[in-house]
Design a protein around this motif. Structure first.
Motif, PDB file in Angstrom:
ATOM      1  N   LYS A 237       0.545  -1.387  -0.186  1.00 22.54           N
ATOM      2  CA  LYS A 237       0.278  -0.056   0.089  1.00 22.54           C
ATOM      3  C   LYS A 237       0.651   1.236   0.422  1.00 22.54           C
ATOM      4  O   LYS A 237       0.204   2.401  -0.086  1.00 22.54           O
ATOM      5  N   ASP A 305      -3.196   4.213   1.349  1.00 26.79           N
ATOM      6  CA  ASP A 305      -4.328   4.066   1.445  1.00 26.79           C
ATOM      7  C   ASP A 305      -4.154   3.096   3.216  1.00 26.79           C
ATOM      8  O   ASP A 305      -4.162   2.064   3.618  1.00 26.79           O
ATOM      9  N   ASN A 323      -4.110   5.743  -3.841  1.00 25.36           N
ATOM     10  CA  ASN A 323      -4.476   4.242  -4.122  1.00 25.36           C
ATOM     11  C   ASN A 323      -3.782   3.388  -4.732  1.00 25.36           C
ATOM     12  O   ASN A 323      -3.212   4.358  -5.979  1.00 25.36           O
ATOM     13  N   SER A 326      -5.969  -0.812  -4.497  1.00 29.65           N
ATOM     14  CA  SER A 326      -7.515  -0.967  -4.031  1.00 29.65           C
ATOM     15  C   SER A 326      -8.511  -0.584  -4.775  1.00 29.65           C
ATOM     16  O   SER A 326      -8.535  -0.310  -5.930  1.00 29.65           O
ATOM     17  N   ARG A 349      -5.238  -4.571 -10.159  1.00 32.89           N
ATOM     18  CA  ARG A 349      -6.160  -4.351  -9.332  1.00 32.89           C
ATOM     19  C   ARG A 349      -7.618  -4.629  -9.334  1.00 32.89           C
ATOM     20  O   ARG A 349      -8.060  -4.590 -10.567  1.00 32.89           O
ATOM     21  N   PRO A 350      -8.147  -5.049  -8.126  1.00 35.53           N
ATOM     22  CA  PRO A 350      -7.442  -5.280  -6.804  1.00 35.53           C
ATOM     23  C   PRO A 350      -6.743  -6.435  -6.424  1.00 35.53           C
ATOM     24  O   PRO A 350      -7.367  -7.548  -7.856  1.00 35.53           O
ATOM     25  N   HIS A 353      -3.885  -6.893  -1.901  1.00 39.48           N
ATOM     26  CA  HIS A 353      -2.605  -6.074  -1.921  1.00 39.48           C
ATOM     27  C   HIS A 353      -1.837  -7.263  -1.522  1.00 39.48           C
ATOM     28  O   HIS A 353      -0.699  -7.410  -0.756  1.00 39.48           O
TER      29      HIS A 353
END
Length: 382
Positions: A237, A305, A323, A326, A349-350, A353
Motif C-alpha cells: 500500500k 491507503d 491508491n 485497492s 487491481r484489486p 494487497h
C-alpha cells in the motif's frame, strides 16, 4: 433457530452478481471455510448453554475490524442509532473515540482477524466468552464475516444478523444486498436499512458523510496544518518514500504547513526517512484517540491507503488519497472533498494487497510526483 433469508430484491449471486458487487465475495477464504464447516458448527453452537439474557439490552453491533472500516461504518451506525438503542463492539483503542461521539461501546479484542494463529484464536474465543450475558439476544454485523458470526454465537447471542453472501451461512438472518451497494459505506447503509425495514422502525437514508457534533475551536483552526500519512504496515500500500520526499519538498517550497504522522512500528526505511526529516518537519504521534482528534482539527490530509483518509473524510476534511492496489469503488474515503490519484489502467487491481505484478507495486511505483502535486493543488492545498 433456522436460517432466514430476507430478500426484498433478487440476490445477484453467481459470477455475474459477484462481478457486479464484489461485497458478495469479500473475505472469500474464511467464507469458503465457513461454508464447509457450517454443518458441523451449527449443532455444536446450539449445544452451548445459553446465558441468562437481561431485558432492555441495546442491540449489539459488531465493528471490531480495522479503524478505517469503523469510520466508513459510522454514518450507518449514526442512522441506526436514530431508530434503536445500540452498543458497538469495537477494538479496545476505539472505545474512547466512540464514547466521545455519544455511542455506547464495548471493547472486543478481535486479534484473530489480523493474526490468525492458534494463540489468537483462543485469545479471541476468551474475549467472546467473557461477553456472555452482556449482548442481549440479537446482534448485527455489517460485514457478514463468518468469523464474527462464530464469535457472536460463543458470546451467547441467539440471533446473528448480516447480509447474504458466500460464506455467511452461520448468520441466522441474512438480508439481500442491492447490487448497486458496492462501496463499503453504501453496503453498511444497505444492511442498516434492511434491518430497520424488517423491524418496522422506519426508513434509513444514505449520506456520503456525516460530520461529527462539535467543531474545532478557532485556535485549532488558526493552527491547522495538513497531515501527511505516508506509511502503513502493508508495504504493497506504500507509495515509495523517495516520492513522498519529493512531494514534501514541493510543499515546503510553496510554504504549505504540514505535519507527518509518526509510525511507531515503521520499518527501517521509515526510520531512515524520519531521521532525514526530523529537523525539517514536525512528527505527530499519540494514542489512536489523539490522532483522530488531530485529524479532526487539521487543514486536510494526504494519505496512502490507510485509516486516516476515512477519518478525515468523516470529519469533512479534504483528502488526497494515494491508491495503489485497492478497488476505489469499495473503499474510496467518503467526504465532501476527496481526491483520489492512481495509475490507470492497472489490470491486476484489486489484488488483495498481494502483489503478483512482475513489476512489484507497479500501481504505486509508476505514480508520478507531479501528478500527486497537481492533485494537491486542485484540492486547495496551495
Amino acid at each position: 433457530m433456522s436460517d432466514v433469508l430476507i430478500a426484498n430484491k433478487p440476490q445477484p449471486f453467481g459470477m455475474s452478481g459477484i462481478l457486479e458487487n464484489p461485497n458478495l465475495m469479500r473475505r472469500g477464504g474464511p467464507g469458503l471455510l465457513a461454508g464447509v464447516l457450517t454443518p458441523l458448527l451449527k449443532p455444536l453452537l446450539r449445544a452451548f448453554p445459553k446465558p441468562r439474557l437481561y431485558p432492555n439490552v441495546p442491540l449489539s453491533v459488531f465493528q471490531s475490524y480495522l479503524v478505517g472500516d469503523l469510520f466508513m461504518a459510522l454514518p450507518a451506525l449514526q442512522e441506526l442509532g436514530k431508530s434503536i438503542d445500540i452498543q458497538i463492539l469495537c477494538r479496545p483503542d476505539c472505545v474512547e473515540i466512540l464514547r466521545g461521539l455519544g455511542f455506547k461501546a464495548l471493547p472486543f479484542d478481535n486479534a484473530f482477524l489480523t493474526r490468525p494463529t492458534f494463540t489468537t484464536f483462543f485469545r479471541t474465543f476468551s474475549q467472546a466468552w467473557k461477553l456472555r450475558g452482556e449482548l442481549g439476544s440479537m446482534a448485527l454485523d455489517l460485514d457478514a464475516d463468518p468469523r464474527t458470526a462464530f464469535w457472536l454465537k460463543i458470546a451467547g447471542v441467539h440471533t446473528a444478523l448480516s447480509f447474504d453472501r458466500a460464506g455467511a451461512s452461520l448468520f441466522d438472518i441474512r438480508f439481500a444486498m442491492p447490487p448497486e451497494a458496492v462501496h463499503q459505506a453504501d453496503r453498511d447503509i444497505a444492511v442498516v436499512q434492511a434491518f430497520c425495514e424488517s423491524r418496522f422502525v422506519g426508513p434509513v437514508g444514505a449520506n456520503d458523510y456525516l460530520p461529527l457534533p462539535g467543531q474545532p475551536s478557532s485556535q485549532q483552526k488558526a493552527n491547522a496544518s495538513w497531515i501527511i500519512s505516508c506509511w502503513t504496515r502493508k508495504d504493497t500500500k506504500n507509495w515509495p518514500l523517495d516520492r513522498w520526499e519529493q512531494l514534501l519538498e514541493k510543499m515546503l517550497a510553496a510554504n504549505v504547513s504540514f505535519r507527518i504522522l509518526e509510525a511507531p512500528d515503521g520499518d527501517e526505511g521509515f526510520k531512515d526517512f524520519r531521521q532525514r526529516w526530523s529537523q525539517r518537519a514536525e512528527f505527530m504521534n499519540g494514542s489512536l484517540a489523539d490522532v483522530v482528534e488531530q485529524i479532526r482539527s487539521c487543514a486536510g490530509i494526504v494519505a496512502t491507503d490507510n485509516f486516516t483518509g476515512h477519518v478525515a473524510g468523516y470529519f469533512g476534511k479534504p483528502v488526497l488519497w494515494i491508491n495503489g492496489s485497492s478497488d476505489a469503488r469499495q473503499v474510496l474515503p467518503r467526504g465532501p472533498r476527496t481526491y483520489a490519484v492512481q495509475v490507470d489502467p492497472m489490470p491486476c487491481r484489486p489484488c488483495g494487497h498481494r502483489c503478483a505484478n512482475p513489476e512489484y507495486k507497479a500501481c504505486l511505483v509508476r505514480l508520478d510526483v507531479d501528478r500527486v502535486w497537481d492533485a494537491f493543488r486542485k484540492l486547495g492545498g496551495n
